[in-house]
Design a protein around this motif. Structure first.
Motif, PDB file in Angstrom:
ATOM      1  N   TRP A 127       0.976  -0.940  -0.450  1.00 11.83           N
ATOM      2  CA  TRP A 127       0.310   0.206  -0.233  1.00 11.83           C
ATOM      3  C   TRP A 127       0.699   1.158   0.227  1.00 11.83           C
ATOM      4  O   TRP A 127       0.979   2.129  -0.548  1.00 11.83           O
ATOM      5  CB  TRP A 127      -0.743   0.052   1.438  1.00 11.83           C
ATOM      6  N   HIS A 132       0.296   1.292  -7.665  1.00  6.63           N
ATOM      7  CA  HIS A 132      -0.993  -0.172  -8.830  1.00  6.63           C
ATOM      8  C   HIS A 132      -0.182  -0.713  -8.250  1.00  6.63           C
ATOM      9  O   HIS A 132      -1.342  -2.200  -7.998  1.00  6.63           O
ATOM     10  CB  HIS A 132      -1.400   1.106  -9.798  1.00  6.63           C
ATOM     11  N   PHE A 133       0.812  -1.808  -9.417  1.00  4.09           N
ATOM     12  CA  PHE A 133       0.899  -3.223  -9.482  1.00  4.09           C
ATOM     13  C   PHE A 133       1.808  -3.616  -8.344  1.00  4.09           C
ATOM     14  O   PHE A 133       1.592  -4.260  -8.046  1.00  4.09           O
ATOM     15  CB  PHE A 133       2.156  -3.239 -10.494  1.00  4.09           C
ATOM     16  N   LEU A 136      -1.486  -4.955  -6.104  1.00  2.00           N
ATOM     17  CA  LEU A 136      -1.905  -5.546  -6.357  1.00  2.00           C
ATOM     18  C   LEU A 136      -0.960  -7.144  -6.623  1.00  2.00           C
ATOM     19  O   LEU A 136      -1.444  -7.812  -5.634  1.00  2.00           O
ATOM     20  CB  LEU A 136      -1.649  -5.734  -8.177  1.00  2.00           C
ATOM     21  N   MET A 139      -1.775  -7.824  -2.361  1.00  2.00           N
ATOM     22  CA  MET A 139      -2.670  -8.216  -2.129  1.00  2.00           C
ATOM     23  C   MET A 139      -2.636  -9.872  -3.077  1.00  2.00           C
ATOM     24  O   MET A 139      -3.562 -10.498  -1.706  1.00  2.00           O
ATOM     25  CB  MET A 139      -4.176  -7.987  -2.848  1.00  2.00           C
ATOM     26  N   ARG A 140      -2.223  -9.647  -3.275  1.00  2.00           N
ATOM     27  CA  ARG A 140      -2.059 -11.305  -4.085  1.00  2.00           C
ATOM     28  C   ARG A 140      -0.920 -12.202  -3.344  1.00  2.00           C
ATOM     29  O   ARG A 140      -1.739 -13.527  -2.635  1.00  2.00           O
ATOM     30  CB  ARG A 140      -1.123 -11.025  -5.396  1.00  2.00           C
ATOM     31  N   LEU A 215       4.706  -9.742 -14.669  1.00  2.00           N
ATOM     32  CA  LEU A 215       4.476  -8.789 -14.866  1.00  2.00           C
ATOM     33  C   LEU A 215       3.943  -7.903 -14.085  1.00  2.00           C
ATOM     34  O   LEU A 215       4.755  -6.803 -13.946  1.00  2.00           O
ATOM     35  CB  LEU A 215       3.426  -8.281 -16.183  1.00  2.00           C
ATOM     36  N   THR A 221       8.796  -4.511  -4.643  1.00  2.00           N
ATOM     37  CA  THR A 221       9.157  -2.970  -4.646  1.00  2.00           C
ATOM     38  C   THR A 221       9.883  -1.970  -5.121  1.00  2.00           C
ATOM     39  O   THR A 221      11.541  -1.860  -5.167  1.00  2.00           O
ATOM     40  CB  THR A 221       8.142  -2.919  -6.560  1.00  2.00           C
TER      41      THR A 221
ATOM     42  N   HIS B  30      13.033  -5.597 -20.605  1.00  2.00           N
ATOM     43  CA  HIS B  30      12.114  -6.628 -19.664  1.00  2.00           C
ATOM     44  C   HIS B  30      12.438  -7.800 -19.359  1.00  2.00           C
ATOM     45  O   HIS B  30      13.272  -8.070 -20.426  1.00  2.00           O
ATOM     46  CB  HIS B  30      11.368  -6.540 -20.442  1.00  2.00           C
TER      47      HIS B  30
ATOM     48  N   MET C  80      -8.715  -1.016   1.004  1.00  2.00           N
ATOM     49  CA  MET C  80      -7.171  -0.832  -0.293  1.00  2.00           C
ATOM     50  C   MET C  80      -7.689  -1.058  -1.412  1.00  2.00           C
ATOM     51  O   MET C  80      -6.858  -0.473  -1.316  1.00  2.00           O
ATOM     52  CB  MET C  80      -5.969  -1.760   0.399  1.00  2.00           C
TER      53      MET C  80
END
Lengths: 433, 380, 173
Positions: A127, A132-133, A136, A139-140, A215, A221, B30, C80
């Motif tokens: 958070w 955004h990622f 995600l 959360m995963r 991805l 990160t 990438h 969230m």
């Protein structure tokens, strides 16, 4: 003062654990290299033995970058939460009959509670990264942790049924009294816990949130330098904790293998099998001394000799404690506990370099549609086996063998069910998910 | 570091997840795009709705350069296109110019060319296998594959002095004779290699996780494959038994017995099976060829200065990645009027959209890997 | 904690109690929803600490596992994942603040009156120095004494879970 010793142990754990985690990382790199037909770190210290120290120094002096729009306080706090939870779990872990910070009546539940609190470190980290990622990915990761916690807890329940108490110490003593480690009574429970603990610690093949070729970025990160190393430390500390739990519950904790075999060396009060730790350390020390002259650089020779000396000292400690009955259970118990934890961790490392990665939906399917039903069946089976054994007087082999067969049958059925479902899903055109 | 960012669809809040379609950019840098490939994915939640490949980051104007070089001078340039399988590029180009000249390389040269090209096929497939497995998460096969590839590259280095951009062949034949010990080394490699393929197979083929990640992923039907002009292992994995080595034999392929592996469903797993089997077949070709390399000259008599008569030729070979074609137009001078390369990766990449639609985001990486592209070839 | 020195007992209690109240106030007054969730977690953990002080270790651990490790994780997930931009721009404080202040004064006055008249109702009942083994007690209560209500509650929860999954699926499809 009754609190002095636990506080001392606590301080030792907090000081030693980062170093230990660093050396587990080195072990992982060397094992990875060995499996990949190469050598691994060789430069920093002989055979890379000083590599963790170099890595730690580098991470400490690296610049810590905070994303501009990030929630500053949560960004700073999230790795601290992870590390705190990882270290807190050591409070209830018995490293030997003597080396335990606190023998809680609810020791096992305490460790499970701490693991479930560790989810916050990940969620808050994702958070706070304001990406955004990252969110995600966090959360995963959290969903993965929560799903496999259920399976892990159920697998541990099957060991609890055999042990009869939540206190970690009494579980090991129950294995001593039962004469065999609980893995022999409930191997399915051990297997389920093995898989679930790999998923709990975000290790391959369940490391989708951490993989760089995927991805979706993971929660780590945006972290750099010292804060990232805190997450890293938390991950490896967690690995050692789950290895400790599995060792305590399924592999006999600090008990020597064949603990009930008391054959003595002729004329001495020393048991034959207790010589084993001494031989191991002598062997490693001897190997270090043998390799020392072959090191290319002078300083590496010195470090190799030092390590050899260290192992010889350990061998002498092991040997000396054989003659001091007060200290022997503690020291030898610690040796066996650590040895078993290392074996379990080696399995972790082995899986990482052998298996590809699961995709996230496959991971969740495995957790919910295979492991949890199997764990429930396992609990049922072990309970039935206990009843058969205690109330109907069946032989332990027969009762638990029957349970094992039944659980494996259920596992086979679940696998075929899953495969059939996958085949149907692949055949049908992919609709909205 | 992964270069991902989202273009905010106007009017929609940025924290809404999964409710609208978002565009995900898999940037030119990438770890999994095998080069400088940019892929724009339109996602609906987890599913890919549409995708677009943006190429050109490695365009070097090779075809234009060809117009200002003589035929022999251009030969080293073709290696740099598919730099993973340089020997095949050289073979295609040399044979195309030989066709234009109306010459044919002597039989000894053709046999040695076949051996080296098949070794290069194995090397190219090894790179593919290692990197594809790495993308899907298997960290170990890449090291084993590169260990084997090292042996092949040593053979190349002993033969022509270079490992990667080999310029192994010349127009009209070969420049170098095979070195002493060439047959023994190739034979030793081929004999060892069988166990090694079995090793890779043990790690991956029956592995539940591997099968789960690759079966049913990126399906390309045979009709789509033919309509899109796909060639090589991708085409054969969709069930179409088309291999130029059998259909229009070149070099010395008509002398040897080998099979063309195909697979029925056209998913990623089938492409994996096809390429593994191709490695085995290449090994068999090498073993057959090594037994009997005919004696004789290695260079045809075509003179030093090449001035092909005006005309055009299209010659294609079965490169490791597919049909590699050269369309050369000569205007009678020493420099070609036009060289057009038909790169297999470029055509195969166009099937990416067809394969990726409807699949999950996590599968995109597997699909890119399974087409086996080299950006040097795609962009030229 | 029965055998610990009295000062330590008081210290721990006031620490946990103060932390619980502080976190509760911060949770209510915070503007950022995520911060509020974290303060709620803090408050729940402090309450768990008080349970532990009363030697109710099973209750302590269950509070941590279920409340903090389960329910609050759910809260945090929802916070969230839900569109927050709209919520965070809304005014967090409503216009009825004066009514709230009045009610607080009235309640405070009542409490003060009660203490003044007969303060002994706030004396702590003699809590046992140490409870018997918690887990066994709870297990006996659940599985022997109150078996039927336990089973009924389990079935209700199962029905609720299945129903929730079904409703989510139907809405999504």
């Amino acid at each position: 003062m009754p609190y002095l010793l636990p506080v001392f142990y606590g301080i030792v754990i907090v000081l030693v654990l980062p170093l230990l985690a660093g050396y587990i990382v080195l072990l992982e790199r060397k094992v990875m290299a060995d499996m990949q037909a190469r050598l691994g770190p060789m430069r920093v210290g002989p055979h890379g033995l000083l590599q963790p120290i170099a890595d730690a120094l580098k991470l400490l002096i690296k610049e810590g970058i905070i994303p501009a729009q990030a929630d500053r306080w949560i960004f700073l706090a999230a790795p601290l939460v992870s590390v705190t939870m990882a270290l807190l779990a050591y409070a209830a872990l018995p490293f030997g009959p003597v080396f335990q910070i606190a023998d809680l009546d609810i020791g096992l539940l305490f460790i499970l509670a701490i693991s479930s609190l560790g989810v916050y470190g990940i969620v808050l980290g994702g958070w706070a990264s304001n990406s955004h990622f990252s969110l995600l990915g966090a959360m995963r990761s959290a969903a993965q942790l929560v799903s496999y916690e259920t399976a892990a807890g159920l697998a541990l329940v099957s060991a609890l049924l055999l042990g009869g108490s939540l206190s970690m110490k009494s579980l090991v003593e129950a294995q001593d009294q039962a004469g065999a480690w609980f893995i022999f009574f409930a191997p399915c429970g051990f297997f389920i816990y093995l898989v679930a603990s790999i998923a709990e610690t975000n290790r391959a093949p369940f490391d989708l949130p951490e993989a760089e070729s995927e991805l979706v970025a993971g929660y780590m990160t945006e972290y750099s330098g010292f804060r990232w190393s805190l997450y890293f430390l938390a991950e490896y500390a967690n690995m050692i904790v789950v290895a400790g739990i599995a060792t305590t519950l399924f592999l006999g904790g600090w008990l020597r293998p064949l603990a009930s075999f008391h054959g003595h060396i002729l004329g001495t009060p020393i048991e034959i099998l207790d010589i084993f730790p001494v031989i191991v350390f002598l062997g490693i020390g001897g190997y270090c001394f043998w390799r020392a002259p072959r090191q290319p650089v002078q300083i590496q020779k010195l470090v190799m000799v030092l390590f050899g000396g260290l192992f010889l000292v350990l061998a002498m400690v092991m040997f000396g404690s054989l003659f001091v009955p007060a200290a022997m259970p503690g020291i030898h118990g610690a040796f066996w506990f650590i040895a078993k934890v290392l074996v379990y961790l080696y399995a972790f490392l082995w899986f990482r370099f052998t298996f590809p990665r699961y995709r996230f939906d496959q991971l969740m399917k495995l957790g919910w549609q295979f492991l949890i039903p199997l764990a429930l069946t396992n609990v049922l089976g072990v309970g039935v086996a206990q009843v058969l054994r205690q109330q109907l007087g069946w032989n332990a082999f027969a009762a638990f063998g029957l349970t094992l067969l039944a659980t494996m049958g259920v596992a086979a059925w679940l696998i075929t069910l899953g495969d059939r479902r996958d085949r149907l899903a692949a055949a049908a055109p992919a609709g909205g998910d | 570091m992964t270069d991902t960012h989202i273009e905010r669809v106007p009017g929609v809040s940025s924290t809404v997840l999964g409710a609208d379609e978002i565009i995900l950019n898999m940037g030119p840098q990438h770890p999994s795009t095998h080069g400088v490939l940019r892929v724009k994915l339109k996602l609906d939640g987890e599913r890919v709705v549409e995708s677009e490949c943006i190429i050109g980051y490695l365009h070097r104007g090779v075809e234009k350069i060809a117009e200002h070089r003589s035929y022999q001078q251009f030969a080293p340039y073709v290696d740099r296109m598919d730099y993973v399988a340089a020997v095949s590029n050289g073979l295609g180009y040399c044979e195309a110019v030989e066709k234009l000249l109306g010459a044919e390389a002597p039989i000894r040269a053709r046999v040695v060319r076949t051996i080296l090209t098949e070794l290069q096929r194995i090397a190219s497939h090894l790179v593919w296998l290692g990197t594809h497995a790495l993308d899907i998460g298997a960290l170990t096969p890449v090291f084993y594959c590169f260990r084997e590839r090292e042996e092949i590259l040593k053979i190349f280095e002993k033969y022509c002095g270079a490992r990667l951009t080999t310029h192994a062949f010349r127009i009209g034949g070969l420049q170098y004779e095979t070195y002493d010990g060439f047959e023994e080394e190739v034979k030793r490699f081929c004999v060892d290699f069988e166990h090694k393929i079995d090793e890779y197979s043990t790690l991956l083929t029956e592995n539940r996780i591997w099968v789960g990640r690759t079966k049913g992923v990126g399906i390309l039907s045979a009709e789509d494959a033919i309509a899109l002009g796909v060639s090589g292992p991708v085409l054969r994995a969709s069930g179409v038994a088309w291999d130029i080595r059998k259909a229009m034999p070149y070099a010395a392929y008509d002398l040897y017995k080998f099979e063309i592996p195909t697979a029925p469903s056209g998913d990623t797993y089938d492409r994996y099976i096809v390429r593994m089997e191709e490695m085995r077949q290449s090994r068999l070709i090498c073993l057959q060829a090594i037994e009997n390399i005919p004696a004789g000259p290695i260079m045809a008599r075509i003179g030093k200065v090449l001035k092909p008569p005006p005309g055009e030729v299209y010659h294609s070979i079965e490169a490791p990645k597919g049909e590699l074609g050269y369309y050369i137009v000569s205007d009678g001078s020493t420099q070609p009027y036009r060289v057009r390369v038909r790169p297999p990766s470029f055509i195969n990449l166009q099937a990416f959209d067809r394969m990726a639609r409807g699949s999950l985001v996590a599968d995109v990486v597997a699909i890119i890997g399974t087409i086996d592209i080299v950006l040097g070839e795609v962009d030229r | 904690m029965g055998t610990a020195p009295i000062a330590l007992q008081y210290g721990f209690f006031y620490f946990f109690a103060g932390l619980a109240i502080l976190c509760a106030i911060l949770m209510v007054c915070g503007r950022n929803v995520v911060h509020s969730a974290i303060f709620l977690i803090g408050s729940l953990l402090a309450t768990a600490g008080i349970y532990l002080q009363l030697t109710a270790e099973f209750l302590f651990i269950v509070q941590v596992i279920l409340y903090v490790g389960g329910i609050m994780v759910l809260f945090v997930f929802v916070i969230m994942l839900v569109n927050l931009d709209v919520a965070s721009r809304q005014r967090q404080f409503n216009k009825q603040v004066w009514l709230a202040v009045l009610l607080t004064i009235v309640l405070g006055g009542e409490l003060g009156l009660m203490t003044h008249v007969d303060g002994s109702i706030f004396n702590s009942v003699n809590a046992p120095q140490a409870l018997p083994a918690n887990t066994n007690e709870v297990a006996t209560a659940l599985f022997q004494t109150y078996m039927l209500p336990f089973e009924i509650a389990s079935i209700m929860l199962l029905v609720a879970m299945v129903g929730a999954v079904l409703m989510a699926k139907r809405r999504g499809a």
